[in-house]
Design a protein around this motif. Structure first.
Motif, PDB file in Angstrom:
ATOM      1  N   GLY A   1       0.896  -1.161  -0.140  1.00 36.56           N
ATOM      2  CA  GLY A   1       0.100  -0.004  -0.100  1.00 36.56           C
ATOM      3  C   GLY A   1       0.942   1.236  -0.074  1.00 36.56           C
ATOM      4  N   GLY A   2       1.768   1.108  -0.826  1.00 32.45           N
ATOM      5  CA  GLY A   2       2.628   2.447  -1.181  1.00 32.45           C
ATOM      6  C   GLY A   2       2.254   3.611  -1.812  1.00 32.45           C
ATOM      7  N   ASN A   3       3.164   4.260  -2.541  1.00 36.53           N
ATOM      8  CA  ASN A   3       2.889   5.237  -3.186  1.00 36.53           C
ATOM      9  C   ASN A   3       1.795   5.161  -4.495  1.00 36.53           C
ATOM     10  N   MET A   4       2.448   3.961  -5.081  1.00 34.95           N
ATOM     11  CA  MET A   4       1.764   3.818  -6.587  1.00 34.95           C
ATOM     12  C   MET A   4       0.347   3.122  -6.334  1.00 34.95           C
ATOM     13  N   ALA A   5       0.221   2.098  -5.375  1.00 39.38           N
ATOM     14  CA  ALA A   5      -1.105   1.651  -4.878  1.00 39.38           C
ATOM     15  C   ALA A   5      -1.855   2.751  -4.281  1.00 39.38           C
TER      16      ALA A   5
ATOM     17  N   SER B   1      -3.144  -5.188   1.483  1.00 39.32           N
ATOM     18  CA  SER B   1      -2.276  -5.631   2.430  1.00 39.32           C
ATOM     19  C   SER B   1      -1.030  -4.902   2.461  1.00 39.32           C
ATOM     20  N   GLU B   2      -0.653  -4.563   3.676  1.00 32.69           N
ATOM     21  CA  GLU B   2       0.445  -3.702   3.685  1.00 32.69           C
ATOM     22  C   GLU B   2       1.170  -3.762   5.375  1.00 32.69           C
ATOM     23  N   PRO B   3       2.476  -4.138   5.408  1.00 29.79           N
ATOM     24  CA  PRO B   3       3.144  -4.394   6.630  1.00 29.79           C
ATOM     25  C   PRO B   3       3.088  -3.312   7.688  1.00 29.79           C
ATOM     26  N   GLN B   4       3.041  -2.055   7.247  1.00 31.18           N
ATOM     27  CA  GLN B   4       3.209  -0.800   8.205  1.00 31.18           C
ATOM     28  C   GLN B   4       1.815  -0.349   8.786  1.00 31.18           C
ATOM     29  N   GLN B   5       1.648  -0.612   9.959  1.00 27.62           N
ATOM     30  CA  GLN B   5       0.406  -0.133  10.642  1.00 27.62           C
ATOM     31  C   GLN B   5      -0.010   1.224  10.268  1.00 27.62           C
TER      32      GLN B   5
ATOM     33  N   ASP C   1      -2.076  -9.321   6.276  1.00 26.62           N
ATOM     34  CA  ASP C   1      -2.275 -10.463   5.814  1.00 26.62           C
ATOM     35  C   ASP C   1      -2.157 -10.557   4.255  1.00 26.62           C
ATOM     36  N   ASN C   2      -1.264 -10.805   3.466  1.00 27.85           N
ATOM     37  CA  ASN C   2      -1.187 -10.875   1.945  1.00 27.85           C
ATOM     38  C   ASN C   2      -2.236 -12.151   1.520  1.00 27.85           C
ATOM     39  N   ALA C   3      -2.046 -13.151   2.173  1.00 25.97           N
ATOM     40  CA  ALA C   3      -3.047 -14.197   1.995  1.00 25.97           C
ATOM     41  C   ALA C   3      -4.400 -13.785   1.984  1.00 25.97           C
TER      42      ALA C   3
ATOM     43  N   ALA D   1       2.023  -4.441  -5.991  1.00 26.84           N
ATOM     44  CA  ALA D   1       2.404  -3.060  -5.630  1.00 26.84           C
ATOM     45  C   ALA D   1       3.623  -2.986  -4.546  1.00 26.84           C
ATOM     46  N   VAL D   2       4.392  -3.936  -4.687  1.00 29.19           N
ATOM     47  CA  VAL D   2       5.622  -3.726  -3.458  1.00 29.19           C
ATOM     48  C   VAL D   2       6.786  -3.677  -4.799  1.00 29.19           C
ATOM     49  N   LYS D   3       7.925  -3.307  -4.118  1.00 29.51           N
ATOM     50  CA  LYS D   3       9.045  -2.768  -4.773  1.00 29.51           C
ATOM     51  C   LYS D   3       9.508  -4.285  -5.700  1.00 29.51           C
ATOM     52  N   PRO D   4      10.104  -4.021  -6.958  1.00 28.85           N
ATOM     53  CA  PRO D   4      10.599  -5.304  -7.342  1.00 28.85           C
ATOM     54  C   PRO D   4      11.338  -6.283  -6.583  1.00 28.85           C
ATOM     55  N   GLN D   5      12.205  -5.735  -5.545  1.00 38.27           N
ATOM     56  CA  GLN D   5      12.975  -6.365  -4.559  1.00 38.27           C
ATOM     57  C   GLN D   5      12.339  -7.242  -3.619  1.00 38.27           C
TER      58      GLN D   5
ATOM     59  N   SER E   1       0.556  -7.019 -12.308  1.00 39.88           N
ATOM     60  CA  SER E   1       1.864  -6.504 -11.445  1.00 39.88           C
ATOM     61  C   SER E   1       2.348  -4.913 -12.182  1.00 39.88           C
ATOM     62  N   ILE E   2       2.541  -4.088 -11.151  1.00 38.80           N
ATOM     63  CA  ILE E   2       2.988  -2.783 -11.693  1.00 38.80           C
ATOM     64  C   ILE E   2       4.636  -2.632 -11.368  1.00 38.80           C
ATOM     65  N   ALA E   3       5.185  -3.807 -11.035  1.00 41.13           N
ATOM     66  CA  ALA E   3       6.544  -3.642 -10.689  1.00 41.13           C
ATOM     67  C   ALA E   3       7.496  -3.694 -11.934  1.00 41.13           C
ATOM     68  N   ALA E   4       8.535  -2.414 -11.769  1.00 43.19           N
ATOM     69  CA  ALA E   4       9.417  -2.256 -13.048  1.00 43.19           C
ATOM     70  C   ALA E   4      10.086  -3.505 -12.988  1.00 43.19           C
ATOM     71  N   GLY E   5      10.391  -3.862 -14.312  1.00 43.12           N
ATOM     72  CA  GLY E   5      11.215  -4.837 -14.616  1.00 43.12           C
ATOM     73  C   GLY E   5      10.990  -6.401 -14.613  1.00 43.12           C
TER      74      GLY E   5
ATOM     75  N   VAL F   1       1.893  -3.908 -16.027  1.00 45.70           N
ATOM     76  CA  VAL F   1       1.352  -2.699 -16.296  1.00 45.70           C
ATOM     77  C   VAL F   1       2.481  -1.695 -15.726  1.00 45.70           C
ATOM     78  N   MET F   2       2.740  -0.642 -16.612  1.00 43.07           N
ATOM     79  CA  MET F   2       3.632   0.454 -15.924  1.00 43.07           C
ATOM     80  C   MET F   2       2.549   1.776 -16.084  1.00 43.07           C
ATOM     81  N   PRO F   3       2.393   2.071 -14.640  1.00 44.84           N
ATOM     82  CA  PRO F   3       1.448   3.284 -14.469  1.00 44.84           C
ATOM     83  C   PRO F   3       2.528   4.407 -14.163  1.00 44.84           C
ATOM     84  N   ASN F   4       1.820   5.730 -13.602  1.00 49.78           N
ATOM     85  CA  ASN F   4       2.586   6.545 -13.073  1.00 49.78           C
ATOM     86  C   ASN F   4       1.804   7.444 -11.921  1.00 49.78           C
TER      87      ASN F   4
HETATM   88  N1  LIG Z   1       6.298   5.187  -7.720  1.00 48.43           N
HETATM   89  C1  LIG Z   1       6.230   5.304  -8.947  1.00 48.43           C
HETATM   90  O1  LIG Z   1       6.082   6.357  -9.739  1.00 48.43           O
HETATM   91  C2  LIG Z   1       5.969   4.043  -9.891  1.00 48.43           C
HETATM   92  C3  LIG Z   1       6.278   2.851  -9.172  1.00 48.43           C
HETATM   93  N2  LIG Z   1       6.028   1.647  -9.956  1.00 48.43           N
HETATM   94  C4  LIG Z   1       6.246   0.273  -9.316  1.00 48.43           C
HETATM   95  O2  LIG Z   1       5.240   0.082  -8.270  1.00 48.43           O
HETATM   96  C5  LIG Z   1       5.771  -0.653  -7.075  1.00 48.43           C
HETATM   97  C6  LIG Z   1       5.669   0.174  -6.047  1.00 48.43           C
HETATM   98  O3  LIG Z   1       6.517   1.239  -5.704  1.00 48.43           O
HETATM   99  P1  LIG Z   1       6.140   2.523  -4.810  1.00 48.43           P
HETATM  100  O4  LIG Z   1       4.653   2.520  -4.637  1.00 48.43           O
HETATM  101  O5  LIG Z   1       6.805   3.648  -5.389  1.00 48.43           O
HETATM  102  O6  LIG Z   1       6.895   1.772  -3.553  1.00 48.43           O
HETATM  103  P2  LIG Z   1       6.491   2.259  -2.045  1.00 48.43           P
HETATM  104  O7  LIG Z   1       7.809   1.597  -1.128  1.00 48.43           O
HETATM  105  O8  LIG Z   1       5.879   3.519  -1.833  1.00 48.43           O
HETATM  106  O9  LIG Z   1       5.299   0.937  -1.636  1.00 48.43           O
HETATM  107  C7  LIG Z   1       5.687  -0.215  -1.527  1.00 48.43           C
HETATM  108  C8  LIG Z   1       4.786  -0.881  -0.382  1.00 48.43           C
HETATM  109  O10 LIG Z   1       4.854  -2.229  -0.240  1.00 48.43           O
HETATM  110  C9  LIG Z   1       4.843  -2.485   1.403  1.00 48.43           C
HETATM  111  N3  LIG Z   1       5.401  -3.920   1.380  1.00 48.43           N
HETATM  112  C10 LIG Z   1       6.871  -4.154   1.758  1.00 48.43           C
HETATM  113  N4  LIG Z   1       6.953  -5.625   1.647  1.00 48.43           N
HETATM  114  C11 LIG Z   1       5.683  -6.058   1.428  1.00 48.43           C
HETATM  115  C12 LIG Z   1       5.376  -7.358   1.610  1.00 48.43           C
HETATM  116  N5  LIG Z   1       6.058  -8.556   1.741  1.00 48.43           N
HETATM  117  N6  LIG Z   1       4.118  -7.502   1.576  1.00 48.43           N
HETATM  118  C13 LIG Z   1       2.972  -6.502   1.396  1.00 48.43           C
HETATM  119  N7  LIG Z   1       3.469  -5.346   1.258  1.00 48.43           N
HETATM  120  C14 LIG Z   1       4.809  -4.931   1.561  1.00 48.43           C
HETATM  121  C15 LIG Z   1       5.775  -1.401   2.020  1.00 48.43           C
HETATM  122  O11 LIG Z   1       5.593  -1.386   3.201  1.00 48.43           O
HETATM  123  C16 LIG Z   1       5.294  -0.034   1.144  1.00 48.43           C
HETATM  124  O12 LIG Z   1       4.289   0.623   1.724  1.00 48.43           O
HETATM  125  C17 LIG Z   1       7.191  -0.861  -7.601  1.00 48.43           C
HETATM  126  O13 LIG Z   1       7.429  -2.324  -7.914  1.00 48.43           O
HETATM  127  C18 LIG Z   1       7.591   0.037  -8.817  1.00 48.43           C
HETATM  128  O14 LIG Z   1       8.494  -0.409  -9.588  1.00 48.43           O
HETATM  129  C19 LIG Z   1       5.293   1.774 -10.997  1.00 48.43           C
HETATM  130  C20 LIG Z   1       5.128   2.785 -11.758  1.00 48.43           C
HETATM  131  C21 LIG Z   1       5.458   4.214 -11.199  1.00 48.43           C
END
Ligand SMILES: NC(=O)C1=CN([C@@H]2O[C@H](COP(=O)(O)OP(=O)(O)OC[C@H]3O[C@@H](n4cnc5c(N)ncnc54)[C@H](O)[C@@H]3O)[C@@H](O)[C@H]2O)C=CC1
Ligand SMILES: O=C(O)[C@@H]1CCC=N1
Length: 267
Positions: A11-15, A35-39, A56-58, A70-74, A95-99, A118-121
């Motif tokens: 549930g980060g920036n792009m979500a 689902s998002e680990p940070q309270q 809980d992702n499941a 919508a998590v980081k590629p790593q 999947s919106i993950a880069a790569g 998908v690659m959104p912005n």
């Molecule tokens: N920020 C951007 O402009 C864009 C990002 N993307 C892709 O979107 C994806 C997310 O990027 P952002 O939203 O920028 O990153 P972000 O770091 O803001 O969000 C990722 C979220 O995932 C959560 N997370 C970490 N491990 C987790 C797990 N095991 N289970 C569930 N949640 C978990 C984190 O706590 C964090 O809130 C990336 O794969 C990126 O390549 C794609 C297009 C644009």
């Protein structure tokens, strides 16, 4: 018509940008799960968008008609661990993950799932997103992904998955290039004697106006640039200096570096 349940893993920036678009387009909060680990982040999303949240992702994956990764590629591989068995038979995995390629996602989630890359912005947050998608899944799954993306702006399809690297370098990362330009223009305006507030407003409204002209006019970017540039005038003085300092080469190299990084993330 019954709305689909759209679940987000992460549930980060792009979500958030996609959730904002969906909510603005009238998708019910009760039909969006995150689902998002940070309270703190869960609380924020629940309070701001009235969506369902979980650690809980499941649990979230189980409910999904459309599952947005919508998590980081790593972070992706551990985030998907054990989810495959939880998914509905006809789920659309977006999947919106880069790569990360479709074939790697199939390795992690199994062959039976339908995957749309998908690659959104981030301008999705204000309904002005640009997304590109690639999928070899059935039309239904592409249309479900487009339902999410079109709530947040424009969406196009690309024919080859390899094109996603270039898409990422242009529209995925692209907002940051324009934001950098706005930052530099604002800071320079302040140096030239404007207040912070006025310099910000001038830079931002100018970016908006230029963007609207690019999307709404039938002229090319080059033609629009010529329209502003009076021979021997102020714009000419600025552009001559920018060329002299290597701005076009810097932008070109930057965009290529983004595309290469996307290839590296693919492994
Ligand atoms: N920020 C951007 O402009 C864009 C990002 N993307 C892709 O979107 C994806 C997310 O990027 P952002 O939203 O920028 O990153 P972000 O770091 O803001 O969000 C990722 C979220 O995932 C959560 N997370 C970490 N491990 C987790 C797990 N095991 N289970 C569930 N949640 C978990 C984190 O706590 C964090 O809130 C990336 O794969 C990126 O390549 C794609 C297009 C644009
Ligand atoms: O910087 C990144 O890796 C992500 C993908 C495109 C925009 N943000």
């Amino acid at each position: 018509m019954q709305q689909l349940t759209i679940s987000f893993i992460g549930g980060g920036n792009m979500a958030e940008a996609l959730i904002a678009g969906l909510r603005n387009a009238g998708h019910e909060g009760a039909k969006i799960w995150v689902s998002e680990p940070q309270q703190a982040r869960r609380d924020f999303l629940m309070q701001t968008y009235a969506v369902k949240v979980s650690a809980d992702n499941a649990e979230v994956a189980k409910a999904a008609d459309v599952l947005v990764l919508a998590v980081k590629p790593q972070q992706m591989k551990p985030a998907l661990n054990g989810l495959s068995a939880e998914l509905k038979a006809d789920v659309t995995v977006v999947s919106i993950a880069a790569g990360i390629s479709s074939s790697v996602l199939h390795e992690w989630l199994g062959d039976r799932v339908s995957i749309v890359r998908v690659m959104p912005n981030t301008p999705a947050l204000v309904g002005a997103g640009m997304s590109a998608l690639y999928s070899d899944a059935d039309e239904l799954h592409k249309q479900r992904a487009e339902y999410v993306l079109k709530a947040c702006g424009e969406s196009v399809r690309v024919e080859r998955e390899s094109q996603m690297h270039a898409v990422t370098a242009l529209s995925g990362s692209g907002p940051a290039y324009f934001f950098l330009m706005a930052e530099i223009m604002k800071a320079t305006g302040v140096k030239l004697g404007l207040s912070e507030e006025l310099a910000s407003q001038l830079a931002a409204q100018t970016a908006l106006g230029a963007g609207k002209m690019l999307t709404e006019s039938d002229r090319t970017a080059e033609q629009l640039r010529h329209q502003v540039t009076s021979p021997g005038g102020t714009t000419q003085a600025a552009l001559d200096e920018m060329y002299e300092m290597g701005l076009p080469a810097a932008v070109r190299k930057g965009v290529i570096a983004a595309s290469k990084r996307s290839e590296e993330l693919a492994g």
